[in-house]
Motif scaffolding. Structure first.
Motif, mmCIF file in Angstrom:
data_model
loop_
_atom_site.group_PDB
_atom_site.id
_atom_site.type_symbol
_atom_site.label_atom_id
_atom_site.label_comp_id
_atom_site.label_asym_id
_atom_site.label_seq_id
_atom_site.Cartn_x
_atom_site.Cartn_y
_atom_site.Cartn_z
ATOM 1 N N GLN A 72 95.800 44.478 66.212
ATOM 2 C CA GLN A 72 96.011 44.932 67.600
ATOM 3 C C GLN A 72 95.245 46.221 67.929
ATOM 4 O OE1 GLN A 72 100.472 44.589 67.193
ATOM 5 N NE2 GLN A 72 100.287 44.283 69.391
ATOM 6 N N ASP A 75 92.673 45.855 70.512
ATOM 7 C CA ASP A 75 93.090 45.675 71.923
ATOM 8 C C ASP A 75 93.320 47.013 72.613
ATOM 9 O OD1 ASP A 75 93.239 43.033 71.149
ATOM 10 O OD2 ASP A 75 95.425 43.099 70.833
ATOM 11 N N ILE A 76 93.428 48.081 71.838
ATOM 12 C CA ILE A 76 93.845 49.376 72.386
ATOM 13 C C ILE A 76 92.722 50.402 72.340
ATOM 14 C CG2 ILE A 76 95.436 51.307 71.941
ATOM 15 C CD1 ILE A 76 97.424 49.091 71.022
ATOM 16 N N GLN A 103 90.999 52.124 75.422
ATOM 17 C CA GLN A 103 90.588 51.109 76.400
ATOM 18 C C GLN A 103 91.284 51.365 77.729
ATOM 19 O OE1 GLN A 103 90.612 46.969 75.588
ATOM 20 N NE2 GLN A 103 89.833 47.190 73.496
ATOM 21 N N ILE A 105 93.100 49.512 79.397
ATOM 22 C CA ILE A 105 94.448 48.933 79.461
ATOM 23 C C ILE A 105 95.544 49.990 79.210
ATOM 24 C CG2 ILE A 105 94.408 48.226 77.030
ATOM 25 C CD1 ILE A 105 95.964 45.752 77.778
#
Ligand code: TXA
Ligand code: MG
Length: 347
Positions: A72, A75-76, A103, A105
């Motif tokens: 994960q 994703d960060i 990121q 997000i």
């Protein structure tokens, strides 16, 4: 708000209920191997704002994002350098937070307005089970009122935050007891921003060169820009002012015995407690020979001074090798770096 006390050991629905609250944008106290965390969905700015309100935490102090699987991280973080992969391989799951460029997000409120983000994969099985069940990464600072010592039991969390949070999950006493090591991989050379459960020596064994932020050793002015914003605030502090006596345990015990009275609180190693029977409160934090034990007990001892009538606290402190760097950093910070240095060359 009525704070739920969830007990996974006796209640099969406890993890699912904590996850449901987190998905609904509520904040929940969760166990980790370091200290208890106050968790929210890291991707939901409204939920993350509730953390700052409940703790009374300054908005510029970024939160660590907790994940359940090492994959994960991609994703960060905007980029994952080889050094991050090596650290993750060596120390995750465990007490290490890696700072990397973030990121999009990750909302700005989660990262305290910074373009970077701290990422951690905790070792506590309940922490990982809750993150997985919630299905989102969890932003979680230590679950204490801002400025107070961190919490290492669910009871501590309730003392500070009962009525301010949706629930706390019982996970027993934390096995490490001091927070994660924070290392930044955003500059040319890796930089230790906060010592913790993974030692500087362990970091160097994987990364080679690691710089040490000066905030570890000295008081930082409130107006200065620091690498880890959390390092500039008074922290871990009991109500009575703390003075740290630096030196060999025998020497510091002699000093404290000679400079204390009936209203003095003493924070000392177990093996020296009998020297201070004339003092108002004597709270021990483990054997002088057992630094991991000191790490597990130091926050509980610091918290207990507030239940005594002492008007000042004199503290012993371990040497700075291994996890001793983290323990001594927490004691020094609790004193606001108010030090009497008896070490050779310093008197
Ligand atoms: O062990 C721990 O790390 C615990 C458990 C719950 O995981 N969490 C924790 O969080 O101690 P907190 O918020 O109490 O401390 C995080 C520290 C703060 O000093 C903060 O300023 C720093 O890490 N930090 C977080 N994100 C950062 C970033 N992007 N850049 C620099 N420092 C950061
Ligand atoms: Mg904290």
């Amino acid at each position: 708000m009525n704070t739920l006390y969830l007990q996974p050991e006796t209640d099969d629905t406890a993890i699912a209920r904590a996850a449901e609250l987190l998905r609904a944008g509520e904040i929940v106290g969760i166990p980790t191997e370091t200290v208890y965390g106050l968790a929210a969905n890291a991707l939901n700015p409204d939920a993350v704002c509730k953390i700052f309100t409940a703790k009374g935490r300054p908005q510029d102090n970024p939160l660590i994002v907790h994940i359940a699987d090492a994959a994960q991280i991609a994703d960060i973080a905007a980029e994952v350098p080889e050094s991050a992969r090596k650290l993750a391989q060596a120390f995750w799951p465990g007490p290490l937070t890696i700072i990397l460029p973030k990121q999009e997000i990750i909302p700005s409120v989660t990262s305290g307005g910074l373009s970077t983000v701290g990422i951690r994969l905790p070792a506590h099985p309940l922490a990982r089970a809750i993150i997985r069940a919630a299905g989102v990464p969890l932003a979680a600072p230590s679950a204490n009122l801002s400025g107070r010592p961190s919490t290492t039991t669910a009871q501590h969390v309730l003392e500070d935050l009962s009525g301010r949070i949706a629930a706390v999950v019982e996970g027993g006493a934390c096995s490490v007891g001091v927070e994660s090591t924070v290392v930044s991989l955003c500059g040319a050379v890796p930089r230790l921003l906060r010592p913790g459960g993974i030692s500087l020596e362990q970091l160097r064994s994987v990364l080679g060169e690691v710089e040490v932020d000066r905030a570890l050793y000295e008081k930082i002015d409130d107006t200065e820009t620091v690498s880890a914003p959390g390092m500039k605030y008074r922290h871990y502090a009991p109500e009575a002012p703390v003075t740290v006596i630096l030196g060999a345990p025998e020497q510091t015990a002699d000093y404290i015995a000679a400079h204390s009275g009936s209203t003095t609180g003493v924070l000392c190693f177990d093996d020296y407690a009998s020297r201070f029977s004339h003092c108002g409160a004597v709270l021990t934090f483990g054997s002088s020979q057992d630094v991991p034990e000191q790490a597990r007990e130091v926050f509980d001892a610091l918290r207990r001074f507030d239940k005594t009538a002492c008007t000042e606290i004199l503290a012993q402190c371990p040497p700075t090798d291994g996890i001793g760097l983290a323990v001594s950093n927490r004691i020094l910070k609790s004193s606001g770096f108010h030090i009497i240095d008896l070490r050779e060359g310093n008197t």
